[in-house]
Design a protein around this motif. Structure first.
Motif, mmCIF file in Angstrom:
data_model
loop_
_atom_site.group_PDB
_atom_site.id
_atom_site.type_symbol
_atom_site.label_atom_id
_atom_site.label_comp_id
_atom_site.label_asym_id
_atom_site.label_seq_id
_atom_site.Cartn_x
_atom_site.Cartn_y
_atom_site.Cartn_z
ATOM 1 N N LYS A 17 -5.409 6.818 5.635
ATOM 2 C CA LYS A 17 -4.310 7.362 4.844
ATOM 3 C C LYS A 17 -4.015 8.785 5.304
ATOM 4 C CE LYS A 17 -5.245 4.598 0.704
ATOM 5 N NZ LYS A 17 -5.527 4.620 -0.749
ATOM 6 N N SER A 38 -10.535 4.368 6.542
ATOM 7 C CA SER A 38 -9.446 4.746 5.643
ATOM 8 C C SER A 38 -8.508 5.675 6.407
ATOM 9 C CB SER A 38 -10.005 5.465 4.411
ATOM 10 O OG SER A 38 -8.951 5.939 3.591
ATOM 11 N N GLU A 86 0.828 -1.211 0.000
ATOM 12 C CA GLU A 86 0.000 0.000 0.000
ATOM 13 C C GLU A 86 0.858 1.256 0.000
ATOM 14 O OE1 GLU A 86 -3.883 -1.696 2.420
ATOM 15 O OE2 GLU A 86 -2.212 -0.845 3.557
#
Length: 454
Positions: A183, A181, A150
């Motif tokens: 990120k 999520s 990732e």
């Protein structure tokens, strides 16, 4: 010992906020007895006794064991980057197990019963572990990782019971927050004080609060105007996007997310905000080049501390039991109260790391002692240049009660160790104190973990 926020961004923020662990509240009867005791008995003899027992506890401390997080044979399946020897950045103790995390992202577990490595916690060849959190609520270890598949850009959390790790079965755990999520600039924050987990998904500007006991979702906060959330005992502070001349703020209940108070704080125009911090009913606000403001959100009374007296620190540690807070700037530590008064400046306590690395600092659960990796006092004629030590100091007085330094260590070479005691003391990058076992664990730049005990 702290609420720990882990971001997907590899670059740390300029101001770190660390929350010292809160002790369990005593029963009401015991609390009343303690108040009577404090009223009838002078605090000075009690403090003197505490200081003497602390000195005795650390008086003959020596290097006892050494563990190595680097093992090319066992790490053969990992990425080449992970197989490099690197410094220890975090140490966590749980029961009879020591967990050590290296800068490269390898985490190893060691047994204090057999004094051997149990296993590595990296479950995949491309897994880089970023942080550790020991969850006392269910006796488990939470690892926060990123994966090469990732592009190392999304946080992944996993919980594993200590019993499984003790048996050498780190794969027996299960993933957490899979629907989130995380990120960059997303993050996950573990709050031991309130027993909560806060996650932030930048993809949809959503904050979620989970129960730390069973990881169930409690509530969601969705608002693109929320710029930051600060957690204190029982409450959360929501900091919204700055508007002309002011900044909107909300105080929410940490249990159910209900809004308790909304207000706006006036700001000096065209000056950046150095920090906004919440501690119970007190709000600390500092703008560039301005005085520190301590605002009581109950009645909005404000105390100002001159900018010449209070310079913006690099990190905070809030002490719930003592109703005080520590500030770290350069290599110095100071203790303040919420009247804006300097309570303590520590003697002989120049931190070794100039970047206020709180991984090499430990606050005891009673919040009476600070254990730190320090440089020698430059005013001490007996100290060698660049000498180092582990200092044990009293927070309320700033007195250095005990010190582990090279001159007090056994000079005899220990053939079973890669390091001599002086070498083990000379390059510490992480520090942890196990209060039950009364042992200090340190890690160094070579990826070695050392156990110090009396």
């Amino acid at each position: 010992m702290e609420a720990r926020r882990v971001s997907a961004n590899p670059r740390p923020s300029c101001v770190r906020r660390v929350l010292a662990r809160k002790r369990p509240r005593p029963e009401a009867s015991a609390n009343s007895a303690r108040k009577l005791q404090r009223r009838e008995i002078s605090a000075l003899p009690c403090r003197a006794f505490s200081a003497s027992t602390t000195r005795e506890r650390f008086r003959n401390i020596q290097l006892q064991e050494e563990f190595d997080t680097h093992d090319p044979k066992e790490m053969g399946s990992l990425l080449p980057y992970l197989m490099k020897r690197s410094e220890i950045i975090e140490i966590v103790g749980a029961s009879d197990i020591i967990f050590a995390l290296s800068q490269s992202g390898v985490c190893a577990a060691f047994s204090r019963v057999s004094n051997q490595r149990i296993c590595f916690l990296n479950g995949r060849p491309d897994e880089v572990i970023r942080s550790l959190f020991y969850n006392k609520n269910n006796d488990s270890l939470i690892t926060v990782s990123v994966y090469g598949s990732e592009n190392f850009s999304a946080l992944r959390c996993r919980t594993t019971r200590i019993e499984y790790i003790r048996r050498g079965k780190p794969d027996a755990g299960f993933p957490l927050f899979e629907t989130e999520s995380l990120k960059w600039p997303g993050f996950v924050e573990f709050d031991d004080v309130n027993g909560k987990v806060l996650t932030y998904s930048a993809q949809d500007s959503t904050y979620k609060v989970f129960d730390l006991k069973n990881y169930t979702l409690l509530y969601t906060i969705s608002d693109k105007n929320v710029q930051e959330i600060k957690i204190s005992p029982g409450i959360m502070l929501l900091i919204y996007s700055r508007k002309k001349g002011c900044i909107p703020l909300d105080i929410l209940s940490i249990e159910d997310g209900k809004r308790l108070k909304s207000f706006k704080h006036l700001l000096h125009r065209n000056k950046k905000v150095d920090f906004i911090e919440q501690f119970n009913e007190k709000l600390l606000i500092k703008q560039e080049g301005e005085n520190l403001q301590i605002l009581d959100v109950r009645n909005f009374q404000s105390i100002e501390v001159s900018r010449s007296e209070f310079v913006t620190p690099s990190a905070f540690i809030f002490l719930y039991e003592m109703q005080l807070f520590l500030t770290f700037r350069s290599r110095s530590v100071s203790v303040w109260n919420f009247r804006g008064e300097l309570v303590t400046s520590f003697e002989d306590h120049m931190l070794w790391h100039p970047d206020c690395n709180t991984n090499s600092i430990y606050i005891t659960s009673n919040q009476d002692l600070i254990i730190s990796y320090c440089k020698a006092d430059p005013n001490d004629p007996s100290s060698e240049e660049n000498a180092c030590s582990i200092n044990i100091s009293e927070i309320l007085t700033g007195k250095c009660l005990a010190k582990i330094k090279a001159g007090n260590l056994n000079k005899q070479m220990m053939s079973k160790f890669q390091s001599t005691p002086s070498e083990a003391l000379g390059d510490i990058t992480a520090l942890y104190y196990d209060e039950e076992r009364e042992e200090i664990y340190t890690g160094n730049r070579q990826g070695l973990v050392h156990v110090w005990s009396n």
